[in-house]
Scaffold this motif. Structure first.
Motif, PDB file in Angstrom:
ATOM      1  N   ASP A  88       0.931  -1.130  -0.036  1.00 43.15           N
ATOM      2  CA  ASP A  88      -0.021  -0.049   0.026  1.00 43.15           C
ATOM      3  C   ASP A  88       1.021   1.139   0.069  1.00 43.15           C
ATOM      4  O   ASP A  88       0.825   2.232  -0.531  1.00 43.15           O
ATOM      5  N   GLN A  89       1.829   1.341   0.831  1.00 45.93           N
ATOM      6  CA  GLN A  89       2.861   2.338   0.714  1.00 45.93           C
ATOM      7  C   GLN A  89       3.383   2.491  -0.533  1.00 45.93           C
ATOM      8  O   GLN A  89       3.827   3.845  -0.986  1.00 45.93           O
ATOM      9  N   VAL A  90       3.942   1.564  -1.003  1.00 52.56           N
ATOM     10  CA  VAL A  90       4.651   1.574  -2.364  1.00 52.56           C
ATOM     11  C   VAL A  90       3.703   2.178  -3.217  1.00 52.56           C
ATOM     12  O   VAL A  90       4.137   3.151  -4.218  1.00 52.56           O
ATOM     13  N   VAL A  91       2.557   1.804  -3.619  1.00 52.05           N
ATOM     14  CA  VAL A  91       1.761   2.156  -4.520  1.00 52.05           C
ATOM     15  C   VAL A  91       1.349   3.707  -4.128  1.00 52.05           C
ATOM     16  O   VAL A  91       1.500   4.530  -5.374  1.00 52.05           O
ATOM     17  N   LYS A  92       1.187   4.045  -2.921  1.00 53.23           N
ATOM     18  CA  LYS A  92       0.821   5.629  -2.675  1.00 53.23           C
ATOM     19  C   LYS A  92       2.209   6.480  -3.233  1.00 53.23           C
ATOM     20  O   LYS A  92       2.077   7.486  -3.681  1.00 53.23           O
ATOM     21  N   LEU A  93       3.353   5.960  -2.534  1.00 50.67           N
ATOM     22  CA  LEU A  93       4.498   6.711  -2.773  1.00 50.67           C
ATOM     23  C   LEU A  93       4.878   6.878  -4.127  1.00 50.67           C
ATOM     24  O   LEU A  93       5.583   7.951  -4.680  1.00 50.67           O
ATOM     25  N   ALA A  94       4.791   5.756  -5.041  1.00 45.93           N
ATOM     26  CA  ALA A  94       4.995   5.850  -6.404  1.00 45.93           C
ATOM     27  C   ALA A  94       4.535   6.961  -7.111  1.00 45.93           C
ATOM     28  O   ALA A  94       5.085   7.518  -8.180  1.00 45.93           O
ATOM     29  N   GLY A  95       3.081   7.475  -6.789  1.00 46.63           N
ATOM     30  CA  GLY A  95       2.535   8.551  -7.484  1.00 46.63           C
ATOM     31  C   GLY A  95       3.075   9.896  -6.829  1.00 46.63           C
ATOM     32  O   GLY A  95       2.651  11.046  -7.182  1.00 46.63           O
ATOM     33  N   THR A  96       4.040   9.871  -6.113  1.00 50.84           N
ATOM     34  CA  THR A  96       4.521  11.219  -5.791  1.00 50.84           C
ATOM     35  C   THR A  96       6.029  11.421  -6.013  1.00 50.84           C
ATOM     36  O   THR A  96       6.468  10.893  -6.694  1.00 50.84           O
ATOM     37  N   ASN A  97       6.564  12.710  -5.764  1.00 52.48           N
ATOM     38  CA  ASN A  97       7.891  13.014  -6.161  1.00 52.48           C
ATOM     39  C   ASN A  97       8.773  12.914  -4.698  1.00 52.48           C
ATOM     40  O   ASN A  97      10.001  13.291  -4.822  1.00 52.48           O
ATOM     41  N   LEU A  98       8.180  12.319  -3.526  1.00 52.98           N
ATOM     42  CA  LEU A  98       8.982  12.432  -2.460  1.00 52.98           C
ATOM     43  C   LEU A  98      10.279  11.508  -2.732  1.00 52.98           C
ATOM     44  O   LEU A  98      10.227  10.256  -3.082  1.00 52.98           O
ATOM     45  N   PRO A  99      11.360  11.790  -2.098  1.00 54.70           N
ATOM     46  CA  PRO A  99      12.486  10.789  -2.079  1.00 54.70           C
ATOM     47  C   PRO A  99      12.089   9.665  -0.954  1.00 54.70           C
ATOM     48  O   PRO A  99      11.455   9.831  -0.218  1.00 54.70           O
TER      49      PRO A  99
END
Length: 581
Positions: A302-313
């Motif tokens: 769930d974290q991977v999916v959410k973070l993939a769509g951001t530009n966060l390091p």
């Protein structure tokens, strides 16, 4: 004086009294549970729940008294434990007041309120009512009749003249009404602002208390549409409490039903979003190689999916052998980034890491170069991030904090456009090899991979994925691991995590002669890889079954699925192990 009156006066000195003017049993019970001190059964309340405005109570639509008595006896009187005042209409010239009040007393009402009331009329029509003997004076006489029958009295009033008439009767509760409520979809124009209402109530109640200190003074209607409004008016006017009608049933109902209906209407959108999320999670699992049924895996995906769509390091933290590099690479694909993917090693000193990441200006013996992070929509993965030197870590922190940094050997700031993914071990953080400030700044994008030994329930999913790949390559059909084979896998500590598991499963598949890989083959492979015989001690069958049962809260169906055996086989094993009565 009635004991209830003293109780209300005492309570009103500590907290504001709240009366609920309602027209249906469900609202009455809810108001009582919410702390209402008394209820008023009014025909206006009934009209509101029927979809009409409160002002419908003033129209000749029905016999108001019969209409109110009908629902109040069936739905309210025997269902609440607080006093119930009957909203009585005195407009009917045929109504014999004493006989009517006697019937209400016998029915069990605690008191009477003058409603519907002529205070909501004005001008020539109001004067005509008064001249015909059907106006406010008749309402006052109704309240006097209630007192003669031993009932409590609740008097609605607007003007000083009406208030004076109520005080002459010795009314128990005096309600200063500011007109129909302002809130909701059926709001009416108001004669008072909130400040004007508070000032008027303050002056009137001051006069009332000088003449009749025992009278309970409450406010209702007009601009008072919220608890905050009530508090302001009651505080400034020193009122004993508040009576809510539309503000307690119509307005909350409008808001609640609107919001709930909107939520249900949005179900299809949510369903589509859930389906899309599920598809993205499945794609993430396939690309990252993360498999399993544990909560840790579900949370990670769930974290991977959410973070993939951001530009966060991103900071990936985990032991070696957990697929950290594969996960880092997959983030680039999941984000659909159009730039390149660059892999760097923090321990590589051939070129200073800061130069590799952010570039360098020309200097003696050094040509000008761009950094890997300069490319738009690029992803730069740094393995062994704990080995990055202090200069590189400070450059990274400066970029993350300010959004820009300088090239090595330069003084002009520039803004890198790429995405940074760092891979570190728990020891890197614990021993400070990755600066604390940098680790804290990377916390929003941190992904923690738990060791395989801490989530043995994920072993079957990984093993089956490896076997499926081998079976397809060899065109042998699906390969399987027996239940006792899984027992061997569960007992091992997997110091090298999924990397070691894959090696063991693949080697066992090569050595095994059939489609089902048993415990002997797996044990032999593990012992050989350990370099010692007997290094792995499988759990006794009873302990193995007990462990699986505890993991699944003794639900046999789930336990059998987890162990890779049928329910009947599980039952027989439990019986042989003495786990059944």
């Amino acid at each position: 004086m009635f004991s209830w009156h003293e109780q209300l006066r005492s309570k009103g000195s500590v907290e504001p009294l709240v009366g609920a003017a309602i027209g249906v049993g469900m609202t009455a019970e809810a108001a009582e549970r919410g702390g209402a001190d008394f209820l008023l059964a009014l025909n206006a309340g009934r009209y509101r729940v029927m979809g009409a405005a409160s002002i419908a109570a003033m129209l000749p639509l029905d016999n108001a008294n019969r209409f109110t008595d009908h629902f109040a006896r069936r739905e309210i009187l025997d269902r609440v434990g607080v006093p119930v005042f009957f909203g009585a209409s005195a407009f009917d010239p045929r109504l014999e007041l004493d006989a009517f009040v006697g019937e209400l007393a016998a029915a069990g009402y605690h008191g009477i309120a003058n409603f519907p009331t002529s205070i909501h009329y004005d001008g020539r029509f109001r004067r005509a009512l008064e001249e015909a003997g059907l106006g406010y004076a008749r309402e006052v006489e109704l309240l006097r009749a209630a007192q003669r029958q031993g009932l409590a009295t609740f008097g609605y009033a607007k003007s000083r003249k009406e208030i004076q008439q109520l005080l002459q009767t010795g009314v128990d509760i005096l309600c200063l009404n500011f007109g129909w409520n302002a809130g909701g979809t059926r709001a009416l124009a108001q004669a008072f602002t909130l400040e004007e209402a508070a000032d008027r109530a303050r002056r009137i109640f001051s006069e009332v208390r000088q003449e009749s200190p025992q009278t309970i003074c409450v406010v209702e209607g007009g601009p008072i549409v919220s608890p905050d409004d009530m508090y302001r008016v009651c505080r400034d006017a020193r009122a004993d409490g508040y009576v809510g009608g539309s503000t307690l049933d119509r307005m909350p109902l409008e808001i609640s039903v609107m919001q709930k209906t909107s939520a249900f209407k949005a179900f299809s959108v949510l369903q589509q979003a859930d389906a899309a999320q599920s598809r993205e999670t499945m794609r993430a699992a396939r690309l990252t190689g993360i498999a399993g049924q544990s909560k840790a895996v579900a949370r990670l995906l769930d974290q991977v999916v959410k973070l993939a769509g951001t530009n966060l390091p991103i900071l990936i933290v985990g032991e070696k052998g957990l697929g950290r590099t594969t996960l880092a690479r997959s983030l680039h694909a999941l984000a659909n980034r159009k730039g390149g993917l660059t892999m760097l090693n923090g321990a590589d000193r051939e070129v200073p890491p800061a130069e590799m990441l952010f570039g360098a200006e020309a200097d003696f013996g050094r040509v000008r170069r761009n950094g890997a992070l300069d490319a738009r929509e690029a992803t730069v993965v740094v393995e062994n991030a704990g080995a990055l030197d202090e200069a590189a870590q400070q450059h990274i922190l400066s970029w993350l904090e300010r959004g820009e940094t300088e090239r090595v050997g330069g003084s002009r700031s520039h803004t890198p456009q790429g995405r940074l993914v760092l891979i570190a071990t728990p020891q890197d953080l614990a021993q400070g090899r990755l600066a604390g400030e940098l680790a804290a700044r990377l916390q929003p994008g941190r992904l923690d991979l738990q060791p395989l030994r801490d989530r043995p329930e994920d072993i079957p999913a990984h093993a089956r994925a490896y076997l499926e790949t081998i079976g397809e390559a060899r065109q042998l059909g699906p390969l399987e691991i027996s239940a006792d084979g899984y027992r061997v896998l569960f007992a091992h500590d997997w110091q090298e995590n999924t990397r070691e598991l894959r090696r063991v499963v693949e080697q066992a598949a090569v050595l095994n002669e059939g489609r089902v890989i048993g415990s002997q083959v797996l044990r032999a492979v593990i012992e050989a890889s350990d370099g010692t015989h007997g290094a792995t001690t499988p759990l006794a069958e009873k302990d193995w079954i007990l462990d699986a049962l505890r993991r699944h809260r003794f639900r046999r169906g789930e336990t059998a699925t987890f162990l890779g055996i049928s329910r009947k086989t599980l039952y027989n094993k439990m019986r042989r192990a003495g786990l059944l009565d």
